[in-house]
Design a protein around this motif. Structure first.
Motif, PDB file in Angstrom:
ATOM      1  N   HIS A   1       0.839  -1.218   0.000  1.00 25.27           N
ATOM      2  CA  HIS A   1       0.000   0.000   0.000  1.00 25.27           C
ATOM      3  C   HIS A   1       0.870   1.264   0.000  1.00 25.27           C
ATOM      4  O   HIS A   1       0.633   2.201  -0.759  1.00 25.27           O
TER       5      HIS A   1
ATOM      6  N   GLY B   1      -9.183  -1.255   5.023  1.00 28.13           N
ATOM      7  CA  GLY B   1     -10.245  -1.982   5.692  1.00 28.13           C
ATOM      8  C   GLY B   1      -9.731  -2.785   6.876  1.00 28.13           C
ATOM      9  O   GLY B   1     -10.468  -3.055   7.820  1.00 28.13           O
TER      10      GLY B   1
ATOM     11  N   ASP C   1     -17.221   0.921   6.866  1.00 28.24           N
ATOM     12  CA  ASP C   1     -18.077  -0.172   6.411  1.00 28.24           C
ATOM     13  C   ASP C   1     -19.208  -0.443   7.404  1.00 28.24           C
ATOM     14  O   ASP C   1     -20.345  -0.687   7.015  1.00 28.24           O
TER      15      ASP C   1
ATOM     16  N   ASP D   1     -18.707   8.233   1.379  1.00 27.82           N
ATOM     17  CA  ASP D   1     -18.002   9.347   0.732  1.00 27.82           C
ATOM     18  C   ASP D   1     -18.981  10.118  -0.173  1.00 27.82           C
ATOM     19  O   ASP D   1     -19.078  11.359  -0.114  1.00 27.82           O
TER      20      ASP D   1
ATOM     21  N   ASN E   1     -10.784   8.318  -0.066  1.00 25.87           N
ATOM     22  CA  ASN E   1     -11.841   9.190   0.468  1.00 25.87           C
ATOM     23  C   ASN E   1     -11.579  10.657   0.126  1.00 25.87           C
ATOM     24  O   ASN E   1     -10.507  11.197   0.422  1.00 25.87           O
TER      25      ASN E   1
HETATM   26  O1  KG4 Z   1      -6.912  -1.232   1.042  1.00 24.85           O
HETATM   27  P1  KG4 Z   1      -8.197  -1.914   0.833  1.00 24.85           P
HETATM   28  O2  KG4 Z   1      -8.674  -2.127  -0.578  1.00 24.85           O
HETATM   29  O3  KG4 Z   1      -8.237  -3.313   1.509  1.00 24.85           O
HETATM   30  C1  KG4 Z   1      -7.594  -3.631   2.714  1.00 24.85           C
HETATM   31  O4  KG4 Z   1      -6.370  -3.894   2.700  1.00 24.85           O
HETATM   32  O5  KG4 Z   1      -8.305  -3.590   3.745  1.00 24.85           O
HETATM   33  O6  KG4 Z   1      -9.271  -1.052   1.640  1.00 24.85           O
HETATM   34  C2  KG4 Z   1     -10.631  -1.325   1.604  1.00 24.85           C
HETATM   35  C3  KG4 Z   1     -11.312  -0.352   2.554  1.00 24.85           C
HETATM   36  C4  KG4 Z   1     -12.786  -0.681   2.780  1.00 24.85           C
HETATM   37  O7  KG4 Z   1     -13.041  -0.627   4.172  1.00 24.85           O
HETATM   38  C5  KG4 Z   1     -13.491   0.442   2.041  1.00 24.85           C
HETATM   39  O8  KG4 Z   1     -14.751   0.771   2.602  1.00 24.85           O
HETATM   40  C6  KG4 Z   1     -12.498   1.587   2.195  1.00 24.85           C
HETATM   41  O9  KG4 Z   1     -11.241   0.976   2.024  1.00 24.85           O
HETATM   42  N1  KG4 Z   1     -12.710   2.631   1.185  1.00 24.85           N
HETATM   43  C7  KG4 Z   1     -13.090   3.883   1.486  1.00 24.85           C
HETATM   44  C8  KG4 Z   1     -13.273   4.562   0.254  1.00 24.85           C
HETATM   45  N2  KG4 Z   1     -12.974   3.695  -0.746  1.00 24.85           N
HETATM   46  C9  KG4 Z   1     -12.637   2.515  -0.155  1.00 24.85           C
HETATM   47  N3  KG4 Z   1     -13.303   4.479   2.674  1.00 24.85           N
HETATM   48  C10 KG4 Z   1     -13.697   5.762   2.651  1.00 24.85           C
HETATM   49  N4  KG4 Z   1     -13.920   6.472   1.512  1.00 24.85           N
HETATM   50  C11 KG4 Z   1     -13.712   5.919   0.299  1.00 24.85           C
HETATM   51  N5  KG4 Z   1     -13.915   6.628  -0.805  1.00 24.85           N
END
Ligand code: KG4
Ligand code: ZN
Length: 344
Positions: A124, A146, A176, A193, A283
């Motif tokens: 990341h 997440g 979430d 968002d 976000n």
């Molecule tokens: O990094 P990721 O794809 O997976 C993990 O490694 O966890 O992150 C996914 C997380 C989810 O909780 C999703 O709701 C959040 O990122 N997420 C956001 C947005 N787009 C994805 N949270 C807030 N605003 C967004 N626009």
């Protein structure tokens, strides 16, 4: 094995399967993405309101070979062109990780290519190298996804010092859960968002948690519970409430904490280069809030494109390239490590 730093072009195949995306990419020299293929499982998991680990593993098995083949063909490369096979081996869901690790080991063995296990959070963070070719360590990075919320100093390529982490829910997890409470469905972050843009962020005062003696740690379970209590309270009193105001006020509370902690760490550690990473870095409130805070202090601000913030394999190829350059090699006994820690 000593690192081979003599070649000008190091090409890696990267594989990512730690959660609900089956992904493969071909990346040259850590920053030049030749292909980035993602098979998302979101449509299945949203039927259940969240990721179901057994389904995730099964879907990874179904997709992985096809995704890898597509990544190679889109980059116009073969296994023989690869200098290394990089794969996420933790943290994540054990059954999901094992699919990627198994595939990477098989390719490494069959094609006679070095195997490099990559830390998902390093991936990341490294998404920033792709989006910002000029970015070099040291810098401070907020990783909010997440599963994780970390404040990390990137001392050098592959060298991390974790200043703070969440004590309970990750930021994305809170997004979430709140989304589910207001009936928006999974994954909630992008939906909150969007809805937040229609609401008043000042409408409801949700708590901003601070942890005594650990100024860089996070806690998001309090704000999540406050939202649930607010909704229950309104329902019991049979009062109408605005989902958009809840989304906007919740988002503001989370973003403020993320930005304030990052700015505090930047000041305390005298770091003027700030980056964000992870799914929550998509976000819009966080992107704008962090940009404004950095601008006000004269700091440089770096962020990946939204597609590189959520899980993908290009970021694993970026991190894997620097691991490869640092001489990291894994044997065929590489295993998935669901609780793999960063910087330890
Ligand atoms: O990094 P990721 O794809 O997976 C993990 O490694 O966890 O992150 C996914 C997380 C989810 O909780 C999703 O709701 C959040 O990122 N997420 C956001 C947005 N787009 C994805 N949270 C807030 N605003 C967004 N626009
Ligand atoms: Zn992730």
């Amino acid at each position: 094995m000593r690192p081979d730093n003599s070649k000008e072009e190091i090409t890696v195949l990267a594989i990512e399967s730690s959660c609900d995306e089956t992904a493969a990419a071909v990346v040259v020299n850590g920053r030049d993405v030749r292909s980035n293929i993602i098979a998302s499982q979101i449509d299945i998991h949203k039927l259940y309101g969240g990721v179901v680990p057994e389904i995730a593993s099964r879907k990874h098995i179904e997709k992985i070979n096809q995704v890898i083949a597509e990544a190679l063909s889109a980059a116009d490369k073969t296994f023989a062109d690869m200098d290394a096979i990089c794969v996420t081996y933790g943290p994540g869901l054990v059954g999901a990780l094992l699919v990627g690790v198994g595939a990477a080991k098989a390719i490494s063995y069959a094609a006679g290519k070095p195997l490099v296990g990559v830390h998902h959070i390093e991936g990341h963070i490294s998404a920033n190298y792709i989006a910002n070719p000029e970015l070099q360590p040291p810098f401070l990075c907020l990783v909010a996804s997440g599963g994780h919320s970390h404040l990390v100093i990137v001392r050098d390529y592959g060298q991390y010092e974790v200043l703070g982490r969440t004590r309970d829910d990750a930021a994305g997890e809170a997004f979430d859960k709140v989304a589910r409470a207001i009936g928006l469905g999974y994954p909630g972050g992008p939906k909150i968002d969007r809805l937040a843009k229609e609401g008043n962020p000042e409408a409801i005062e949700f708590p901003r948690a601070a942890i005594e003696g650990a100024p860089y740690d996070f806690s998001f379970s309090g704000v999540k519970s406050a939202v649930l209590n607010y909704i229950n309270g309104c329902r019991m009193k049979q009062e109408a409430y605005s989902e958009a105001d809840i989304a906007a006020s919740f988002q503001k509370a989370v973003v403020e904490v993320l930005v304030d902690h990052t700015m505090l760490a930047a000041e305390d550690y005298h770091i003027q280069k700030i980056a964000i990473a992870g799914g929550v870095a998509c976000n819009s409130g966080l992107r704008e809030g962090m940009r404004a805070a950095c601008e006000a202090r004269g700091y440089d601000f770096y962020l990946p494109t939204p597609e590189l913030c959520t899980d993908n394999a290009a970021m694993i190829g970026a991190a894997g390239y620097y691991d490869y350059r640092n001489g990291i090699r894994h044997g065929l006994d590489l295993n998935a490590v669901p609780g793999l820690k960063l910087g330890e």
